[in-house]
Motif scaffolding. Sequence first.
Motif, PDB file in Angstrom:
ATOM      1  N   TYR A 141       0.840  -1.206   0.000  1.00 54.25           N
ATOM      2  CA  TYR A 141       0.000   0.000   0.000  1.00 54.25           C
ATOM      3  C   TYR A 141       0.876   1.259   0.000  1.00 54.25           C
ATOM      4  O   TYR A 141       0.710   2.147  -0.848  1.00 54.25           O
ATOM      5  N   LEU A 190      -9.410   1.821  14.102  1.00 48.84           N
ATOM      6  CA  LEU A 190      -9.555   1.719  15.550  1.00 48.84           C
ATOM      7  C   LEU A 190     -10.759   2.492  16.107  1.00 48.84           C
ATOM      8  O   LEU A 190     -11.552   1.935  16.877  1.00 48.84           O
ATOM      9  N   ASP A 206     -10.009  -5.637  19.838  1.00 49.21           N
ATOM     10  CA  ASP A 206      -8.713  -6.298  19.933  1.00 49.21           C
ATOM     11  C   ASP A 206      -7.624  -5.239  19.912  1.00 49.21           C
ATOM     12  O   ASP A 206      -7.593  -4.389  19.008  1.00 49.21           O
ATOM     13  N   ARG A 281      -0.316  -6.623  14.742  1.00 44.50           N
ATOM     14  CA  ARG A 281      -0.774  -6.727  13.351  1.00 44.50           C
ATOM     15  C   ARG A 281       0.435  -6.432  12.455  1.00 44.50           C
ATOM     16  O   ARG A 281       1.073  -5.392  12.606  1.00 44.50           O
ATOM     17  N   ASP A 284       2.484  -2.730  11.214  1.00 47.31           N
ATOM     18  CA  ASP A 284       2.182  -1.539  12.013  1.00 47.31           C
ATOM     19  C   ASP A 284       3.467  -0.929  12.582  1.00 47.31           C
ATOM     20  O   ASP A 284       4.088  -1.516  13.455  1.00 47.31           O
TER      21      ASP A 284
HETATM   22  N1  UFG Z   1      -5.716  -1.142  16.109  1.00 46.17           N
HETATM   23  C1  UFG Z   1      -6.006  -2.033  17.116  1.00 46.17           C
HETATM   24  N2  UFG Z   1      -7.171  -2.714  17.040  1.00 46.17           N
HETATM   25  C2  UFG Z   1      -8.064  -2.570  16.012  1.00 46.17           C
HETATM   26  C3  UFG Z   1      -7.749  -1.654  14.986  1.00 46.17           C
HETATM   27  C4  UFG Z   1      -6.558  -0.968  15.057  1.00 46.17           C
HETATM   28  O1  UFG Z   1      -5.233  -2.197  18.055  1.00 46.17           O
HETATM   29  O2  UFG Z   1      -9.097  -3.239  16.004  1.00 46.17           O
HETATM   30  C5  UFG Z   1      -4.469  -0.359  16.180  1.00 46.17           C
HETATM   31  C6  UFG Z   1      -3.548  -0.588  15.002  1.00 46.17           C
HETATM   32  O3  UFG Z   1      -2.685  -1.661  15.247  1.00 46.17           O
HETATM   33  C7  UFG Z   1      -2.838   0.768  14.919  1.00 46.17           C
HETATM   34  C8  UFG Z   1      -3.861   1.763  15.437  1.00 46.17           C
HETATM   35  O4  UFG Z   1      -4.820   0.988  16.156  1.00 46.17           O
HETATM   36  O5  UFG Z   1      -1.747   0.755  15.783  1.00 46.17           O
HETATM   37  C9  UFG Z   1      -4.574   2.504  14.343  1.00 46.17           C
HETATM   38  O6  UFG Z   1      -5.030   1.539  13.389  1.00 46.17           O
HETATM   39  P1  UFG Z   1      -5.999   1.906  12.184  1.00 46.17           P
HETATM   40  O7  UFG Z   1      -6.279   0.617  11.473  1.00 46.17           O
HETATM   41  O8  UFG Z   1      -7.130   2.701  12.688  1.00 46.17           O
HETATM   42  O9  UFG Z   1      -5.126   2.874  11.289  1.00 46.17           O
HETATM   43  P2  UFG Z   1      -3.687   2.601  10.657  1.00 46.17           P
HETATM   44  O10 UFG Z   1      -2.742   3.422  11.471  1.00 46.17           O
HETATM   45  O11 UFG Z   1      -3.348   1.192  10.454  1.00 46.17           O
HETATM   46  O12 UFG Z   1      -3.966   3.101   9.194  1.00 46.17           O
HETATM   47  C10 UFG Z   1      -3.882   4.418   8.802  1.00 46.17           C
HETATM   48  C11 UFG Z   1      -4.663   4.589   7.499  1.00 46.17           C
HETATM   49  C12 UFG Z   1      -3.992   3.790   6.405  1.00 46.17           C
HETATM   50  C13 UFG Z   1      -2.550   4.165   6.332  1.00 46.17           C
HETATM   51  C14 UFG Z   1      -1.881   3.964   7.652  1.00 46.17           C
HETATM   52  C15 UFG Z   1      -0.449   4.385   7.608  1.00 46.17           C
HETATM   53  O13 UFG Z   1      -5.972   4.156   7.665  1.00 46.17           O
HETATM   54  O14 UFG Z   1      -4.624   4.073   5.177  1.00 46.17           O
HETATM   55  O15 UFG Z   1      -2.546   4.745   8.638  1.00 46.17           O
HETATM   56  O16 UFG Z   1       0.269   3.753   8.636  1.00 46.17           O
HETATM   57  F1  UFG Z   1      -1.895   3.422   5.437  1.00 46.17           F
END
Ligand code: UFG
Length: 327
Positions: A141, A190, A206, A281, A284
Amino acid sequence: MNIAVLGGAGYIGSHAVKLLAERGHRVTAVDNLVNGHRAAVDAASRLVVLDAGDTAGLTAVLKAEKIEAVMHFAASAYVGESVRNPRLYYRNNVANTVRVLDAMHLAGVSRLVFSSTCATYGEPGKVPITEEAPQHPISPYGRSKHMVEQMLLDTARAENLAFAAPRYFNVAGAALDGTLGEDHRPETHLIPIALQTALGQHEQVDIYGADYPTPDGTCVRDYIHVWDLVEAHLVLLENLQPGRGLFYNLGVGRGYSVREIIDACHRVTGRNIPTRLVARRPGDPPVLYAAPERMFKDFGWKARITELDSIIASAWRWLRNHPRGYQ
Ligand code: UFG
């Protein structure tokens, strides 16, 4: 201006459509409705159901609507999915953006704002992350978005394209008038998951790992309100320059851990949000937050809805009123 918003029925695109219409622009939303929602497109704007990768179809729309600028939000945006299915990401994010550029070229449109991401920085050596930080994306991505940044730079040099590629941190919240919100299927982010848990739609949240090198062991992210984010797009659009690319971080400049976010969701909703600690995950990075000052220095723009609880409250209001999203 006459503006085409690609991915205009998606989460961020629909907020952009609404903002642009409110500011007096004539907006054509283009969306294939695979992830977008017809009901998310502001009534003041037109929706054309079309894949952004359909060059002939998009060229015709750009010409017919006398489009002067394109905002391109249509993309696949799940890090984990991109690891499992990279071709989907290179097709949707890279190949389809080439097709969008072809359509713009054929229709004589030379202004573009393209969604990029902090995922292009990979695991940065230091935080806050400035725009000069080296870009070593660690997921397909992130790589797909980084490739498009390079493509846009080459095209700007060769054809005088005027573009901006704002790099988003974590986009959250919902339109303040309660009309639009976040409705991903499946939801992986999240804040909406925590709020859905507060509504009783999941048993628990989670927590993906509590052994990161952070104060409470959970990952730290920079959450920016979606309305601030789309306002920044308009500022960038107004400041495009032919032959040049504008790269800006869009974040608040403050990081919150996963546990802090869940605590805030509990505070805002007043409801119990059970959690379960699970494995990390893949993909991350431990800590990501922006140095957002360049937007302020160059354009006097900074995020206004910076209180975490206000960001979450806007998302909560929408979810409580739309427990099934746009359905
Ligand atoms: N998380 C959890 N539990 C969940 C969902 C998320 O612990 O059920 C954690 C993730 O591990 C992360 C944080 O919460 O540490 C935020 O997660 P998100 O999925 O909400 O967002 P991301 O940081 O993974 O993703 C965002 C954008 C993506 C982008 C990314 C860049 O949505 O498009 O940042 O790192 F690519």
